[in-house]
Structures are given as structure tokens and as C-alpha cells.
Design an enzyme around this catalytic site. Sequence first.
Site, mmCIF file in Angstrom:
data_model
loop_
_atom_site.group_PDB
_atom_site.id
_atom_site.type_symbol
_atom_site.label_atom_id
_atom_site.label_comp_id
_atom_site.label_asym_id
_atom_site.label_seq_id
_atom_site.Cartn_x
_atom_site.Cartn_y
_atom_site.Cartn_z
ATOM 1 N N GLY A 159 37.308 44.742 49.390
ATOM 2 C CA GLY A 159 37.488 43.761 50.458
ATOM 3 C C GLY A 159 36.747 42.490 50.127
ATOM 4 C CG ASP A 160 34.773 40.580 53.349
ATOM 5 O OD1 ASP A 160 34.610 41.822 53.397
ATOM 6 O OD2 ASP A 160 34.515 39.843 54.313
#
Length: 116
Positions: free
Chosen positions: A50-51
Site C-alpha cells: 500500500g502506502d
Amino acid sequence: MFGALFVDLDRFKAVNDTLGHQVGDQLLVQAAARIQCAVRETDTVTRLGGDEFVVLCEDIEGVHHATDFAERIIAALQAPYHLGDNEINVSASIGIALSADGTETADAILTNADIA
């Protein structure tokens, strides 16, 4: 002493939802490059998914040293990103976990940095 900095890009989901995953992917590539430039050559930068990124720092002098790293990373990530026709501003949250004696497991350090 070594430490882990857990870097989470704030509101990254909004970028994917409004501008698409291709722009989100470009943002991740640029963010990773900025993080890499903000730390020492001996530090390891990795993307967990993800981030979320983790920076592993060896031979640090204490909390103040890790905090300096975090502040440099935040400053590097705050400059606007130019992705196609879009200018995007992103901030980051960073949790720090340190190990003075090396007895903590890698999982414990990462968990503590994520919680922080």
C-alpha cells in the site's frame, strides 16, 4: 543502536480513488525515491505494501538522531508531486521504534514502529 521508521503516506487512498491507481503508483515511485534520498546510504528503505514504507537505520545515536531522520523524510515528501496534469501534495506520518540492545525481534520492532 538501530531503529525502524514506519512511514505512512496520509490520504493516499484519496489519490487512488480520485485520480486512479496509475497516478497512485507514480506517486509511490516518487515517494520512495524521495525517502531514499533523505536517508543515509547505509539505511535500508523498503515498501511494505500500500502506502507504507519502512526505513531501517543502523548505528544511530538515540531518539534525537531517529527524529532528525523522520523530519528529513517528512520535509522531502511535502514538496508537491507533478504527476501528469496533476499537482499533488502529500504528507506523511512516521512512527519510530528503537532497539538499544538488539534483543527485540524484527517483528516486534516493526510492530512498535507501526503503533508509534
